[in-house]
Design an enzyme around this catalytic site. Structure first.
Site, PDB file in Angstrom:
ATOM      1  N   ARG A 178     -23.943  -4.769 -15.610  1.00  0.00           N
ATOM      2  CA  ARG A 178     -24.571  -5.564 -14.557  1.00  0.00           C
ATOM      3  C   ARG A 178     -23.612  -5.807 -13.392  1.00  0.00           C
ATOM      4  NH1 ARG A 178     -25.978  -9.685 -19.343  1.00  0.00           N
ATOM      5  NH2 ARG A 178     -27.753  -8.592 -20.233  1.00  0.00           N
TER       6      ARG A 178
ATOM      7  N   LYS B  41     -17.446  -7.548 -20.863  1.00  0.00           N
ATOM      8  CA  LYS B  41     -16.409  -8.535 -21.175  1.00  0.00           C
ATOM      9  C   LYS B  41     -15.010  -8.187 -20.661  1.00  0.00           C
ATOM     10  CE  LYS B  41     -19.600 -10.977 -22.716  1.00  0.00           C
ATOM     11  NZ  LYS B  41     -20.294 -11.747 -21.669  1.00  0.00           N
TER      12      LYS B  41
ATOM     13  N   ASP C 211     -30.237 -15.332 -18.254  1.00  0.00           N
ATOM     14  CA  ASP C 211     -29.773 -16.677 -17.893  1.00  0.00           C
ATOM     15  C   ASP C 211     -28.652 -16.650 -16.870  1.00  0.00           C
ATOM     16  OD1 ASP C 211     -27.942 -15.634 -19.898  1.00  0.00           O
ATOM     17  OD2 ASP C 211     -27.077 -17.651 -19.992  1.00  0.00           O
TER      18      ASP C 211
ATOM     19  N   ALA D 280     -27.178 -13.850 -25.393  1.00  0.00           N
ATOM     20  CA  ALA D 280     -26.575 -15.188 -25.364  1.00  0.00           C
ATOM     21  C   ALA D 280     -27.113 -16.022 -24.213  1.00  0.00           C
ATOM     22  CB  ALA D 280     -25.055 -15.084 -25.279  1.00  0.00           C
TER      23      ALA D 280
ATOM     24  N   MET E 104     -20.024 -14.861 -16.043  1.00  0.00           N
ATOM     25  CA  MET E 104     -20.935 -14.612 -17.165  1.00  0.00           C
ATOM     26  C   MET E 104     -21.998 -13.586 -16.809  1.00  0.00           C
ATOM     27  SD  MET E 104     -20.342 -16.113 -20.084  1.00  0.00           S
ATOM     28  CE  MET E 104     -21.854 -16.585 -20.919  1.00  0.00           C
TER      29      MET E 104
ATOM     30  N   ASP F 179     -31.890 -10.581 -22.177  1.00  0.00           N
ATOM     31  CA  ASP F 179     -30.486 -10.795 -22.473  1.00  0.00           C
ATOM     32  C   ASP F 179     -30.409 -11.521 -23.819  1.00  0.00           C
ATOM     33  OD1 ASP F 179     -27.612 -11.247 -21.903  1.00  0.00           O
ATOM     34  OD2 ASP F 179     -28.239 -13.322 -21.622  1.00  0.00           O
TER      35      ASP F 179
ATOM     36  N   HIS G  21     -15.177  -9.309 -17.242  1.00  0.00           N
ATOM     37  CA  HIS G  21     -15.140 -10.768 -17.239  1.00  0.00           C
ATOM     38  C   HIS G  21     -13.685 -11.249 -17.254  1.00  0.00           C
ATOM     39  CE1 HIS G  21     -17.315 -14.621 -18.592  1.00  0.00           C
ATOM     40  NE2 HIS G  21     -16.045 -14.967 -18.426  1.00  0.00           N
TER      41      HIS G  21
ATOM     42  N   ALA H 173     -14.491 -20.173 -16.955  1.00  0.00           N
ATOM     43  CA  ALA H 173     -14.908 -19.213 -17.982  1.00  0.00           C
ATOM     44  C   ALA H 173     -16.348 -18.770 -17.785  1.00  0.00           C
ATOM     45  CB  ALA H 173     -14.726 -19.813 -19.366  1.00  0.00           C
TER      46      ALA H 173
END
Length: 280
Positions: free
Chosen positions: A171, A64, A197, A25, A60, A23, A67, A56
């Site tokens: 994902r 997006k 992460d 970020a 993750m 990944d 999200h 927020a």
């Protein structure tokens, strides 16, 4: 009449690791994974909605627009949205917010995409072993272009990358990792290591049949920037480390480490397991 054998053949891969798929970020860049968080908070603030960092961060790892959709579904955020707009949010709002988010996110990416400390050394060590380095991300192609430009300035270029907007489902579906495998021309999922992460990123790797490595300190589970982390004393760091490790272990990852600086040792251990016929 042909006899049906009461077993299935399962191929055991006993070679070494061929590819590491990371990944971006929080994993290879942007310690603390702050670029998306700051952009999401600014986006919602511009519509009269105050989103906490925890809110927020909760979705993750997802694409997006998904999200944004999940944030709007949170009761506290939806309540503020209705108070601000006088109505419930719609799918049209999701798409409109996503288009507003793009330039905000790109600006945040350019300001927050330094490489995770130790990644250049780890990348060189892995490449010296003939391992290919791929990437995937919940970012769109436009966002990734900005990120890749910054990473290149710091000295790193991935061998291949796939964005969530390039596959039918992001994902936790395995399609991004599988698409990276195709680009890297690696046939065996057992020869691949997925590093992430977020829990949904680890789930992606597990669904793809790969070895999975969760980073607990550099990314979303910790959420602190590098200066914030470095300012803590050893005792404070240990409290956060224990909590972050426990959280990422719950994702089902095969390994949990501080950051990609520790990755070569994990790959060495995986190679030993593969040589013994142990599969992910």
């Amino acid at each position: 009449m042909h006899q049906v054998h009461p077993f299935q053949y399962k191929r055991v891969y006993s070679g070494s690791v061929k590819a590491v798929i990371c990944d971006w970020a929080g994993t290879t860049v942007d310690f603390g994974s702050v670029a998306p968080i700051r952009a999401f908070q600014a986006l919602f603030e511009s519509h009269g909605v105050s989103a906490s960092e925890a809110e927020a961060r909760e979705p993750m790892g997802t694409e997006k627009s998904e999200h944004i959709r999940r944030m709007l579904a949170m009761p506290a955020i939806q309540k503020q949205w209705q108070a601000s707009k006088g109505r419930a949010s719609t799918e049209e709002d999701v798409q409109a917010l996503y288009h507003e988010f793009l330039p905000m996110q790109i600006e945040s990416i350019r300001a927050n995409s330094a490489l995770i400390p130790g990644w250049l050394v780890s990348a060189q060590t892995l490449r010296e072993q003939g391992i290919k380095l791929g990437g995937n991300t919940g970012y769109s192609t436009e966002m990734y272009q900005a990120l890749a430009e910054v990473a290149r300035e710091y000295g790193y270029v991935a061998d291949a990358n796939v964005c969530a907007t390039e596959v039918s489902k992001g994902r936790p579906y395995p399609y991004m990792s599988q698409a990276v495998m195709e680009k890297l021309e690696v046939a065996e999922a057992q020869a691949c290591v997925k590093v992430d992460d977020t829990e949904t990123g680890i789930e992606e790797g597990l669904n793809a049949g790969m070895w999975t490595v969760a980073v607990a300190i550099s990314g979303n589970a910790n959420g602190l920037t590098q200066p914030e982390w470095d300012s803590l004393n050893e005792g404070q760091q240990q409290v956060i480390r224990k909590k972050s490790y426990q959280r990422m272990a719950m994702s089902g990852a095969h390994y949990v480490i501080d950051s990609v600086a520790d990755l070569p040792e994990v790959v060495a251990d995986i190679n030993e397991k593969l040589a013994k016929g142990i599969q992910p």
